[in-house]
Design a protein around this motif. Structure first.
Motif, mmCIF file in Angstrom:
data_model
loop_
_atom_site.group_PDB
_atom_site.id
_atom_site.type_symbol
_atom_site.label_atom_id
_atom_site.label_comp_id
_atom_site.label_asym_id
_atom_site.label_seq_id
_atom_site.Cartn_x
_atom_site.Cartn_y
_atom_site.Cartn_z
ATOM 1 N N VAL A 162 45.420 35.212 54.639
ATOM 2 C CA VAL A 162 44.339 35.774 53.834
ATOM 3 C C VAL A 162 44.942 36.732 52.816
ATOM 4 N N ALA A 163 44.444 36.677 51.589
ATOM 5 C CA ALA A 163 44.953 37.565 50.544
ATOM 6 C C ALA A 163 43.855 37.836 49.529
ATOM 7 N N HIS A 164 43.983 38.991 48.853
ATOM 8 C CA HIS A 164 43.100 39.287 47.740
ATOM 9 C C HIS A 164 43.499 38.444 46.544
ATOM 10 N N LEU A 165 42.519 37.928 45.849
ATOM 11 C CA LEU A 165 42.763 37.180 44.622
ATOM 12 C C LEU A 165 42.384 38.108 43.468
ATOM 13 N N ASP A 166 43.366 38.897 43.035
ATOM 14 C CA ASP A 166 43.087 39.958 42.077
ATOM 15 C C ASP A 166 42.970 39.434 40.653
ATOM 16 N N THR A 167 42.139 40.143 39.887
ATOM 17 C CA THR A 167 42.098 39.978 38.432
ATOM 18 C C THR A 167 42.353 41.370 37.862
ATOM 19 N N PRO A 168 43.604 41.862 37.937
ATOM 20 C CA PRO A 168 43.913 43.255 37.595
ATOM 21 C C PRO A 168 43.671 43.555 36.122
ATOM 22 N N GLY A 169 43.160 44.741 35.881
ATOM 23 C CA GLY A 169 42.959 45.178 34.505
ATOM 24 C C GLY A 169 41.607 44.823 33.933
ATOM 25 N N GLY A 170 40.802 44.050 34.633
ATOM 26 C CA GLY A 170 39.484 43.695 34.118
ATOM 27 C C GLY A 170 38.582 44.914 34.049
ATOM 28 N N GLN A 171 37.933 45.119 32.898
ATOM 29 C CA GLN A 171 37.120 46.317 32.684
ATOM 30 C C GLN A 171 35.640 46.030 32.884
ATOM 31 N N LEU A 172 34.881 47.103 33.122
ATOM 32 C CA LEU A 172 33.439 46.977 33.300
ATOM 33 C C LEU A 172 32.811 46.273 32.102
ATOM 34 N N ASP A 211 34.957 46.048 23.114
ATOM 35 C CA ASP A 211 35.974 45.013 23.332
ATOM 36 C C ASP A 211 36.609 45.224 24.704
ATOM 37 N N ALA A 212 35.914 44.826 25.741
ATOM 38 C CA ALA A 212 36.419 44.999 27.102
ATOM 39 C C ALA A 212 37.542 44.005 27.383
ATOM 40 N N HIS A 213 38.542 44.467 28.132
ATOM 41 C CA HIS A 213 39.619 43.572 28.542
ATOM 42 C C HIS A 213 39.152 42.731 29.726
ATOM 43 N N ILE A 214 39.314 41.418 29.616
ATOM 44 C CA ILE A 214 38.909 40.498 30.672
ATOM 45 C C ILE A 214 40.165 39.890 31.283
ATOM 46 N N ALA A 215 40.314 40.041 32.591
ATOM 47 C CA ALA A 215 41.487 39.505 33.292
ATOM 48 C C ALA A 215 41.131 38.200 33.978
ATOM 49 N N ALA A 251 37.550 34.872 36.118
ATOM 50 C CA ALA A 251 37.660 35.991 35.179
ATOM 51 C C ALA A 251 36.916 37.170 35.783
ATOM 52 N N GLY A 252 37.548 38.315 35.807
ATOM 53 C CA GLY A 252 36.952 39.488 36.427
ATOM 54 C C GLY A 252 36.713 40.604 35.447
ATOM 55 N N GLY A 253 35.548 41.213 35.526
ATOM 56 C CA GLY A 253 35.216 42.374 34.718
ATOM 57 C C GLY A 253 34.902 43.553 35.605
ATOM 58 N N CYS A 306 27.727 46.378 34.157
ATOM 59 C CA CYS A 306 27.808 45.662 35.424
ATOM 60 C C CYS A 306 29.249 45.250 35.677
ATOM 61 N N THR A 307 29.517 44.919 36.922
ATOM 62 C CA THR A 307 30.781 44.283 37.293
ATOM 63 C C THR A 307 30.476 42.827 37.590
ATOM 64 N N VAL A 308 31.341 41.936 37.128
ATOM 65 C CA VAL A 308 31.094 40.502 37.265
ATOM 66 C C VAL A 308 32.402 39.768 37.492
ATOM 67 N N VAL A 309 32.311 38.699 38.261
ATOM 68 C CA VAL A 309 33.392 37.721 38.322
ATOM 69 C C VAL A 309 32.770 36.356 38.024
ATOM 70 N N PHE A 310 33.405 35.655 37.074
ATOM 71 C CA PHE A 310 32.918 34.325 36.683
ATOM 72 C C PHE A 310 34.011 33.316 36.978
ATOM 73 N N GLY A 311 33.634 32.174 37.555
ATOM 74 C CA GLY A 311 34.614 31.149 37.906
ATOM 75 C C GLY A 311 34.246 29.791 37.362
ATOM 76 N N LEU A 312 35.259 29.027 37.025
ATOM 77 C CA LEU A 312 35.099 27.644 36.570
ATOM 78 C C LEU A 312 35.752 26.733 37.597
ATOM 79 N N LEU A 313 34.962 25.818 38.176
ATOM 80 C CA LEU A 313 35.441 24.908 39.212
ATOM 81 C C LEU A 313 35.689 23.534 38.599
ATOM 82 N N THR A 314 36.897 23.029 38.818
ATOM 83 C CA THR A 314 37.250 21.707 38.296
ATOM 84 C C THR A 314 37.892 20.890 39.407
ATOM 85 N N PRO A 315 37.350 19.719 39.737
ATOM 86 C CA PRO A 315 37.971 18.887 40.773
ATOM 87 C C PRO A 315 39.368 18.440 40.356
#
Length: 418
Positions: free
Chosen positions: A316-326, A332-336, A300-302, A279-288
């Protein structure tokens, strides 16, 4: 010693001259078969009526089907008298007028009423015979027994109804299963506007898109959005595993890179055989950000499409996580990862590729919507908020119609203006 070479007595095939007379007798009988007998016992019904419909002649086949004698009908009854009530109405309003106007009419489905009150479905063909003056003198009608055809059509309709019922039940099951893979409602995060939408491309198959927003310890929140390869029950199983693994991993260690690493390990171990799943996933941590206001977001993007950041100033801009693998393919997938600060009026949009890979027109061409078009769409919206962003994307998906051939999930968060 007796015997022969080539005659019937020797056991060989008889010559034409020696062939028994059975074939000749059968052929002679066929040629001498009376026309009257062919009429009376034809495999279909024959009926001749006067222009006013009075029956003048009827064959034995049709009499047998109806259970009448010739004396019951000839000169006493009309053709429409043999029809059911509905058939008589149709005969008067459609069949008769068309026959008079066209001179012939064929293949009309009607029902005849037999002497015992039973109904006989038939197909009727009629032609008008005219005299030398052009006036009709007789109507000849051929009647075909349609009971077998009616039974076939009834069975066909029953089978079709069963298929439609089964499909409706499958759609209900798919919808129920799909709902279990999505949060019933998004949690309320103090200081944030949140909105999400799931667009189902086909009700026949469960999609593999998923999202969630949930509280973590110490006043933080986790969010994720992903897309499992494939559709159907197999994809749903992976979706369920991914969703619950992400939530459990975030409780253990909320660092986004650690969360996706944990998911990658689970999927790689579970599906590393002949049927690998990823799968492809993006996970985010929100902190006030209690000091400056707004929120600090670490993503973190996979292998997932980049998020969109719509700023309060309209940029407006893309918020990239370059290099993140499936996720789930390699041990050992690389997580960006990337970090951004959301201020008042800023909106963060996450989406699956069903949006950007949708066909813009139902022309069959490979004309995809694409990342640049979505970027332009977002520029036209900014500055905005999460609720309005998701509402606009829902309208955009509706304009694509059947061009959306993959499920689409969108999740947006924004910091309201004071």
């Amino acid at each position: 010693m007796t015997g022969g070479t080539g005659n019937g007595a020797s056991g060989g095939p008889p010559s034409p001259e020696e062939r028994p007379g059975d074939d000749r007798a059968a052929s002679s009988a066929l040629l001498e078969d009376s026309v009257e007998d062919l009429y009376e016992h034809a495999p279909c019904g024959f009926l001749s009526t006067l222009p006013d419909g009075t029956i003048a002649k009827i064959n034995a086949t049709l009499l047998q089907w109806l259970g009448h004698t010739r004396g019951d009908l000839v000169g006493r009854r009309t053709f429409s008298d043999l029809l059911t009530v509905g058939g008589r109405i149709y005969h008067e309003t459609h069949f008769g007028p068309l026959l008079r106007m066209q001179g012939e009419i064929s293949g009309i489905a009607l029902e005849l009423e037999a002497a015992d009150g039973s109904r006989l479905p038939v197909l009727v063909t009629s032609t008008v015979k005219s005299g030398s003056d052009g006036q009709p003198v007789m109507i000849r009608t051929t009647v075909f027994d349609a009971r077998d055809r009616r039974a076939y059509e009834t069975e066909l309709l029953r089978a079709r109804q069963e298929a439609e019922d089964e499909r409706a039940e499958l759609m209900r099951l798919n919808a129920t299963l799909q709902q279990t893979l999505l949060p019933p409602t998004l949690v309320s995060v103090p200081g944030l506007d949140v909105a999400a939408h799931y667009h189902i491309a086909s009700p026949d198959k469960v999609g593999g898109d998923f999202y969630d927003l949930f509280p973590l310890a110490a006043g933080t929140w986790g969010l994720f959005l992903g897309d499992v390869c494939g559709k159907g029950a197999a994809a749903a199983a992976v979706t369920s595993l991914a969703r619950y693994t992400l939530r459990a991993a975030a409780v253990y260690d909320p660092d986004p890179a650690a969360v996706l690493t944990n998911l990658n390990t689970v999927l790689n171990h579970e599906y590393n055989g002949d049927d690998p799943r990823f799968c492809t996933v993006v996970f985010g941590l929100l902190t006030p950000d209690t000091e400056h206001g707004g929120f600090r977001v670490t993503l973190a993007g996979g292998g997932h499409p980049p998020a969109l950041l719509l700023r309060a100033d309209g940029s407006v801009a893309h918020l990239d996580t370059p290099g993140g693998q499936l996720i789930g393919v390699l041990p050992d997938a690389h997580i960006a990862t990337t970090t951004v600060h959301l201020e008042a009026g800023d909106t963060l949009l996450l989406h699956t590729d069903g949006l950007t890979e949708a066909h813009t027109a139902a022309t069959g061409d490979d004309d995809r919507y694409g990342d640049e078009a979505l970027l332009d769409f977002a520029r036209a919206l900014a500055p905005t908020n999460a609720t309005d962003t998701v509402a606009a994307i829902r309208e955009l998906l509706d304009t694509f119609g059947t061009g959306v051939d993959d499920d689409t999930a969108v999740l947006a968060i924004s910091v309201p203006r004071p």
